[in-house]
Scaffold this active site. Structure first.
Site, mmCIF file in Angstrom:
data_model
loop_
_atom_site.group_PDB
_atom_site.id
_atom_site.type_symbol
_atom_site.label_atom_id
_atom_site.label_comp_id
_atom_site.label_asym_id
_atom_site.label_seq_id
_atom_site.Cartn_x
_atom_site.Cartn_y
_atom_site.Cartn_z
ATOM 1 N N CYS B 76 0.864 -1.189 0.000
ATOM 2 C CA CYS B 76 0.000 0.000 0.000
ATOM 3 C C CYS B 76 0.893 1.229 0.000
ATOM 4 O O CYS B 76 2.098 1.132 -0.219
ATOM 5 C CB CYS B 76 -0.957 -0.012 1.181
ATOM 6 S SG CYS B 76 -0.146 0.224 2.761
ATOM 7 N N ALA B 77 0.314 2.395 0.229
ATOM 8 C CA ALA B 77 1.098 3.629 0.118
ATOM 9 C C ALA B 77 2.150 3.721 1.218
ATOM 10 O O ALA B 77 3.306 4.046 0.966
ATOM 11 C CB ALA B 77 0.183 4.847 0.162
#
Lengths: 192, 381
Positions: B76-77
């Protein structure tokens, strides 16, 4: 300065990182009633795109966002199931374009916006007055009986109910704006 | 051996897996717009995007799309959402589930040093591959001295590398004022007491001291006098300057890449700079030795990564294979470098202003500004 926008509930997610803002928003929305508005305050900038995407996938309405001093204030409205398929009953309607044209011609009628104050605050027709559907019955004395009205909401559903109520109470010149603000292309304004 | 607890995978470990073509299934749980804009690619990886907010009620529906019995990396980020999803996969009975430590931000910052070759008298040239973002930096080492070229803002990587090599950084050079990433050249020079060189035509708005990098000035590294010879090569920016190192290597900056050429529009002057770009590529570069090894400042696609992650090509070969060097008419060339360009790099105007010293974002803001691919080429092949 923190702008005051009326909502039904506020969820504080400040300081929380992904996925928590979305996880908590989902949980809170489950506890709320259809049509109610939730403010989510978050500091994680990942929350901006994610809450919008989540809302569009789940059918909830993402009304708008204000950024104030590093805090993102998201406004979401829990959508009722039936809103996607409006069941129109009030016989008199006016299309978005026709309303826009008549406004430009200077026609003398009052636009009543029956959405929630948060929705009105982010996007409205200039000059429209805000009376949320739930408050309409108590605020009828704001609207003279002999006036001419165009009633607007997001998709034409709430405004239809509002038109029916007004017709029952003896208002004769009431028209429902269809489809409403979701497709409004005329002049618009918002709170700064 | 299969493990049931989720494990962290570092960006460094991921880079090794990609560069050695080990199999890995990547489940990217960012929102689809972010995924479409920029993702982990290369090697023998296979990627699937399911946003984490589609998995809030559990991963059961997604299990059919995730192969069983293989190494899985959830991305994810930043990290939080990948841990959230990875834990659910492990609870659902999946084994060998990993999450990317630090997420795409850490991936964007990872640098892989790759040796390009030996220089005269025992010197060495290294390329630093920023595999997540497609940026390439260089270090010339000779006899206890070092010069860093197109340094990235992760200056400690360069400092540690030089120290391990027993070298003192004497010079830092930028081929041009970068628009896709924040230069570490000035900071690295300041920390090391080195000289920071920048082409003066790209530096008209900078607010700090620098040494003007111009044709005719030779920079030497080490007692063995490795030459760095600047060649004025405008087009991507008006100041863009290439270097010939040790008569063997052409550091082409953002003018010439392996599979594409530089775009002239990031400073807002595409129309003005088209002719400069054409002259640089079709006249100045044509006049150089075909045997030179081209070492650009970027790559666009994982297919450009060669052995060990190295990005390099022989100039003579690029005259044949690079579509940007094979456009016959001026009009076609103008159209190719000004029309249908990819979107600009994320926050490119703020990045340019930061590189001028006019903005001073903190580290977290710098990370945010640099999210996404470099997008300095006119197109992918």
């Amino acid at each position: 300065m923190t702008a005051i926008i009326q909502t039904n509930r506020m969820l504080n997610c400040e300081g929380l990182a992904c996925p928590m803002p979305v996880v908590r928003t989902k949980k809170t929305m489950e506890e709320m009633k259809a049509g109610e508005v939730l403010e989510v305050r978050a500091t994680d900038n990942g929350s901006v795109a994610d809450l919008q995407s989540w809302a569009s996938r789940t059918g909830h309405q993402y009304i708008g966002m204000k950024e104030e001093g590093g805090v993102f204030r998201h406004f979401l409205r829990k959508s009722p199931e039936n809103e996607t398929k409006p069941e129109t009953k009030h016989p008199h309607v006016i299309g978005n374009e026709e309303l826009n044209r008549r406004m430009a011609d200077g026609a003398a009628f009052t636009i009543v916006d029956v959405r929630e104050p948060a929705e009105y605050s982010f996007h409205r027709i200039p000059g429209a007055i805000s009376i949320p559907l739930g408050e309409l019955e108590q605020k009828l004395d704001l609207l003279p009986k002999d006036g001419e009205y165009a009633v607007v909401c997001r998709t034409g559903t709430r405004s239809d109910l509002a038109c029916q109520l007004l017709a029952e109470r003896g208002y004769s010149a009431v028209r429902n704006v269809v489809p409403g603000m979701s497709a409004w292309e005329g002049p618009a304004e918002r709170d700064e | 051996m299969a493990t049931t607890a989720i494990q962290a995978m570092t960006a460094q470990a991921l880079a090794k897996i990609i560069l050695s073509y080990e199999k890995l299934f990547i489940l990217d749980v960012r929102n689809t717009a972010e995924f479409d804009n920029w993702k982990i690619e290369g090697g023998a990886t296979e990627t699937l995007n399911i946003p984490y907010f589609d998995l809030l009620d559990g991963v059961d529906e997604a299990l059919g799309q995730i192969p069983d019995g293989r190494d899985i990396l959830v991305v994810c980020a930043k990290e939080g959402s990948s841990v959230f999803v990875a834990e659910q996969l492990a609870e659902a009975g999946r084994t060998d589930v990993h999450y990317l430590k630090g997420g795409m931000k850490a991936w964007s910052e990872h640098l892989e040093p790759v040796k390009v070759g030996d220089l005269k008298d025992g010197g060495e040239l290294y390329q630093f591959v920023r595999i997540g973002k497609g940026c390439l930096s260089y270090m010339v080492l000779s006899d206890g001295e070092a010069a860093a070229i197109d340094t990235l803002r992760m200056v400690e990587v360069f400092e540690r590398f030089a120290k391990d090599k027993g070298a003192t950084i004497k010079h830092t050079l930028d081929t041009h004022l970068h628009a896709d990433h924040i230069s570490g050249g000035r900071q690295l020079a300041e920390n090391a007491g080195a000289t920071y060189w920048l082409p003066p035509k790209d530096a008209t708005e900078v607010v700090f001291e620098y040494e003007p990098l111009e044709e005719g000035k030779e920079i030497t590294v080490g007692r063995s006098r490795i030459r760095i010879q600047p060649i004025y090569s405008p087009g991507h920016t008006i100041g863009s300057t290439s270097f010939i190192v040790d008569d063997q290597y052409l550091l082409s900056g953002d003018i010439l890449f392996v599979e594409s050429i530089g775009r002239p529009d990031l400073a807002g002057k595409a129309e003005d700079w088209v002719a400069d770009l054409r002259t640089t590529l079709y006249e100045t570069y044509r006049g150089l030795a075909e045997e030179l090894t081209v070492l650009p400042a970027h790559f666009g696609k994982a297919t450009e990564l060669g052995e060990g992650g190295k990005v390099a090509a022989r100039l003579g070969d690029l005259f044949k294979s690079n579509p940007g060097l094979n456009i016959r008419s001026d009009e076609e060339f103008r159209a190719a470098v000004t029309k249908n360009l990819p979107p600009q790099p994320n926050a490119y105007q703020e990045i340019r202003r930061t590189n001028m010293g006019r903005l001073t974002p903190d580290e977290e803001e710098q990370r945010e500004m640099e999210m996404g691919p470099n997008r300095c080429a006119v197109h992918d092949k």
